[in-house]
Design a protein around this motif. Structure first.
Motif, PDB file in Angstrom:
ATOM      1  N   ASN A  66     -21.757   1.679 -16.588  1.00 15.09           N
ATOM      2  CA  ASN A  66     -23.062   1.158 -16.958  1.00 15.09           C
ATOM      3  C   ASN A  66     -23.682   0.463 -15.752  1.00 15.09           C
ATOM      4  O   ASN A  66     -23.145  -0.507 -15.239  1.00 15.09           O
ATOM      5  N   LEU A  67     -24.823   0.984 -15.301  1.00 20.08           N
ATOM      6  CA  LEU A  67     -25.496   0.459 -14.116  1.00 20.08           C
ATOM      7  C   LEU A  67     -26.523  -0.616 -14.448  1.00 20.08           C
ATOM      8  O   LEU A  67     -26.896  -1.399 -13.587  1.00 20.08           O
ATOM      9  N   GLY A  68     -27.009  -0.605 -15.677  1.00 12.31           N
ATOM     10  CA  GLY A  68     -28.103  -1.491 -16.048  1.00 12.31           C
ATOM     11  C   GLY A  68     -29.428  -0.764 -15.910  1.00 12.31           C
ATOM     12  O   GLY A  68     -29.535   0.273 -15.248  1.00 12.31           O
ATOM     13  N   ARG A  69     -30.454  -1.308 -16.554  1.00 10.71           N
ATOM     14  CA  ARG A  69     -31.769  -0.659 -16.646  1.00 10.71           C
ATOM     15  C   ARG A  69     -32.368  -0.311 -15.272  1.00 10.71           C
ATOM     16  O   ARG A  69     -32.767   0.811 -15.018  1.00 10.71           O
ATOM     17  N   ALA A  70     -32.451  -1.263 -14.375  1.00  8.86           N
ATOM     18  CA  ALA A  70     -33.117  -1.039 -13.089  1.00  8.86           C
ATOM     19  C   ALA A  70     -32.364  -0.033 -12.220  1.00  8.86           C
ATOM     20  O   ALA A  70     -32.971   0.884 -11.657  1.00  8.86           O
ATOM     21  N   LYS A  71     -31.055  -0.180 -12.098  1.00  9.23           N
ATOM     22  CA  LYS A  71     -30.277   0.743 -11.268  1.00  9.23           C
ATOM     23  C   LYS A  71     -30.299   2.158 -11.840  1.00  9.23           C
ATOM     24  O   LYS A  71     -30.319   3.136 -11.091  1.00  9.23           O
ATOM     25  N   ASN A  72     -30.292   2.281 -13.162  1.00  8.53           N
ATOM     26  CA  ASN A  72     -30.348   3.604 -13.786  1.00  8.53           C
ATOM     27  C   ASN A  72     -31.677   4.280 -13.456  1.00  8.53           C
ATOM     28  O   ASN A  72     -31.737   5.466 -13.132  1.00  8.53           O
ATOM     29  N   ARG A  73     -32.777   3.525 -13.517  1.00  3.71           N
ATOM     30  CA  ARG A  73     -34.091   4.070 -13.169  1.00  3.71           C
ATOM     31  C   ARG A  73     -34.141   4.451 -11.686  1.00  3.71           C
ATOM     32  O   ARG A  73     -34.690   5.495 -11.322  1.00  3.71           O
ATOM     33  N   ASN A  74     -33.579   3.607 -10.831  1.00  2.00           N
ATOM     34  CA  ASN A  74     -33.554   3.914  -9.403  1.00  2.00           C
ATOM     35  C   ASN A  74     -32.736   5.172  -9.121  1.00  2.00           C
ATOM     36  O   ASN A  74     -33.105   5.980  -8.260  1.00  2.00           O
ATOM     37  N   LEU A  75     -31.627   5.342  -9.823  1.00  6.96           N
ATOM     38  CA  LEU A  75     -30.813   6.544  -9.672  1.00  6.96           C
ATOM     39  C   LEU A  75     -31.629   7.783 -10.043  1.00  6.96           C
ATOM     40  O   LEU A  75     -31.598   8.795  -9.332  1.00  6.96           O
ATOM     41  N   LEU A  76     -32.359   7.710 -11.138  1.00  2.00           N
ATOM     42  CA  LEU A  76     -33.221   8.833 -11.532  1.00  2.00           C
ATOM     43  C   LEU A  76     -34.246   9.142 -10.443  1.00  2.00           C
ATOM     44  O   LEU A  76     -34.474  10.310 -10.107  1.00  2.00           O
ATOM     45  N   ALA A  77     -34.865   8.125  -9.894  1.00  4.50           N
ATOM     46  CA  ALA A  77     -35.864   8.331  -8.842  1.00  4.50           C
ATOM     47  C   ALA A  77     -35.235   9.010  -7.631  1.00  4.50           C
ATOM     48  O   ALA A  77     -35.862   9.892  -7.013  1.00  4.50           O
ATOM     49  N   LEU A  78     -34.026   8.645  -7.285  1.00  4.67           N
ATOM     50  CA  LEU A  78     -33.341   9.279  -6.156  1.00  4.67           C
ATOM     51  C   LEU A  78     -33.020  10.743  -6.427  1.00  4.67           C
ATOM     52  O   LEU A  78     -33.032  11.576  -5.516  1.00  4.67           O
ATOM     53  N   LYS A  79     -32.715  11.076  -7.681  1.00  2.00           N
ATOM     54  CA  LYS A  79     -32.363  12.453  -8.034  1.00  2.00           C
ATOM     55  C   LYS A  79     -33.588  13.358  -8.229  1.00  2.00           C
ATOM     56  O   LYS A  79     -33.458  14.571  -8.264  1.00  2.00           O
ATOM     57  N   ALA A  80     -34.753  12.768  -8.364  1.00  5.15           N
ATOM     58  CA  ALA A  80     -35.970  13.542  -8.619  1.00  5.15           C
ATOM     59  C   ALA A  80     -36.247  14.504  -7.457  1.00  5.15           C
ATOM     60  O   ALA A  80     -36.174  14.123  -6.296  1.00  5.15           O
ATOM     61  N   LYS A  81     -36.589  15.753  -7.812  1.00  7.34           N
ATOM     62  CA  LYS A  81     -36.879  16.776  -6.814  1.00  7.34           C
ATOM     63  C   LYS A  81     -38.334  16.783  -6.369  1.00  7.34           C
ATOM     64  O   LYS A  81     -38.644  17.241  -5.285  1.00  7.34           O
ATOM     65  N   TYR A  82     -39.213  16.317  -7.216  1.00  9.97           N
ATOM     66  CA  TYR A  82     -40.639  16.491  -6.961  1.00  9.97           C
ATOM     67  C   TYR A  82     -41.314  15.175  -6.584  1.00  9.97           C
ATOM     68  O   TYR A  82     -40.818  14.094  -6.885  1.00  9.97           O
ATOM     69  N   SER A  83     -42.462  15.290  -5.926  1.00 13.81           N
ATOM     70  CA  SER A  83     -43.138  14.108  -5.386  1.00 13.81           C
ATOM     71  C   SER A  83     -43.815  13.266  -6.458  1.00 13.81           C
ATOM     72  O   SER A  83     -44.017  12.067  -6.273  1.00 13.81           O
ATOM     73  N   TRP A  84     -44.185  13.863  -7.586  1.00 20.93           N
ATOM     74  CA  TRP A  84     -44.766  13.098  -8.690  1.00 20.93           C
ATOM     75  C   TRP A  84     -43.682  12.831  -9.719  1.00 20.93           C
ATOM     76  O   TRP A  84     -42.957  13.745 -10.115  1.00 20.93           O
ATOM     77  N   VAL A  85     -43.554  11.570 -10.142  1.00 16.37           N
ATOM     78  CA  VAL A  85     -42.567  11.217 -11.157  1.00 16.37           C
ATOM     79  C   VAL A  85     -43.263  10.570 -12.346  1.00 16.37           C
ATOM     80  O   VAL A  85     -44.266   9.868 -12.193  1.00 16.37           O
ATOM     81  N   LEU A  86     -42.720  10.847 -13.498  1.00 15.74           N
ATOM     82  CA  LEU A  86     -43.190  10.261 -14.750  1.00 15.74           C
ATOM     83  C   LEU A  86     -41.990   9.627 -15.426  1.00 15.74           C
ATOM     84  O   LEU A  86     -41.066  10.329 -15.827  1.00 15.74           O
ATOM     85  N   PHE A  87     -41.958   8.299 -15.490  1.00 17.23           N
ATOM     86  CA  PHE A  87     -40.893   7.595 -16.199  1.00 17.23           C
ATOM     87  C   PHE A  87     -41.297   7.451 -17.656  1.00 17.23           C
ATOM     88  O   PHE A  87     -42.407   7.028 -17.961  1.00 17.23           O
ATOM     89  N   MET A  88     -40.385   7.802 -18.538  1.00 18.23           N
ATOM     90  CA  MET A  88     -40.585   7.640 -19.982  1.00 18.23           C
ATOM     91  C   MET A  88     -39.410   6.839 -20.529  1.00 18.23           C
ATOM     92  O   MET A  88     -38.259   7.150 -20.220  1.00 18.23           O
ATOM     93  N   ASP A  89     -39.694   5.812 -21.299  1.00 17.36           N
ATOM     94  CA  ASP A  89     -38.619   5.114 -21.994  1.00 17.36           C
ATOM     95  C   ASP A  89     -38.140   6.001 -23.132  1.00 17.36           C
ATOM     96  O   ASP A  89     -38.939   6.685 -23.788  1.00 17.36           O
ATOM     97  N   CYS A  90     -36.837   5.991 -23.385  1.00 17.62           N
ATOM     98  CA  CYS A  90     -36.245   6.912 -24.346  1.00 17.62           C
ATOM     99  C   CYS A  90     -36.725   6.687 -25.775  1.00 17.62           C
ATOM    100  O   CYS A  90     -36.670   7.599 -26.595  1.00 17.62           O
ATOM    101  N   ASP A  91     -37.236   5.508 -26.079  1.00 13.58           N
ATOM    102  CA  ASP A  91     -37.663   5.219 -27.447  1.00 13.58           C
ATOM    103  C   ASP A  91     -39.173   5.354 -27.641  1.00 13.58           C
ATOM    104  O   ASP A  91     -39.730   4.839 -28.600  1.00 13.58           O
TER     105      ASP A  91
END
Length: 156
Positions: A66-91
């Motif tokens: 468990n990384l926590g909310r901020a680190k999990n979001r940062n990990l997603l941003a690092l894995k993103a392939k494209y220049s535009w990102v859209l963050f969506m909360d799961c709920d």
């Protein structure tokens, strides 16, 4: 073109992924949907979310710890392939079937770097463990257009 990033923890996220997948596919854009599970311990939820991997251009993965909310979001941003990102909360869910279309139109206008809005919370009566996040989200994130327009000129 667009990386849709969804951090999750002990929450069924398949429905949101399907809604976003359907809208992005309809717009015929290059996209990916990445769902990062922050080491959920609910096996039923994990099994449900694993079906996200069956959707084209979608990936569901589980963090080993468990990384926590901020680190999990940062990990997603690092894995993103494209220049535009859209963050969506799961709920959350888009409030319009044109959510992705509206987002793409704004990207194509190339006038702003950040857009927000156009979401609401999936549950109206969350259980006790989700209550604090739900109250915060309803008051601070799922703001009606008339209130958002007081501060911004862009809306989804």
């Amino acid at each position: 073109m667009l990386s849709i990033l969804i951090p999750t923890y002990n929450y069924k996220t398949l429905h949101l992924a399907k809604v976003l997948h359907e809208q992005a596919t309809k717009e015929n854009i290059v996209f990916e949907i990445l769902v990062a599970d922050d080491a959920s311990d609910n096996k039923e939820i994990v099994r449900d979310n694993e079906a996200i991997n069956l959707l084209a251009h979608c990936s569901y993965f589980i963090n080993s710890e468990n990384l926590g909310r901020a680190k999990n979001r940062n990990l997603l941003a690092l894995k993103a392939k494209y220049s535009w990102v859209l963050f969506m909360d799961c709920d959350t869910l888009p409030i319009r079937s044109s959510f992705i279309k509206n987002y793409i139109n704004l990207i194509n206008q190339n006038t702003h770097e950040v857009f927000y809005g156009g979401i609401d919370y999936e549950k109206e009566n969350p259980n006790e463990t989700e209550l604090l996040r739900w109250v915060y989200g309803k008051k601070r994130e799922a703001i009606v257009v008339s209130e958002r327009e007081k501060n911004l000129t862009i809306q989804l």
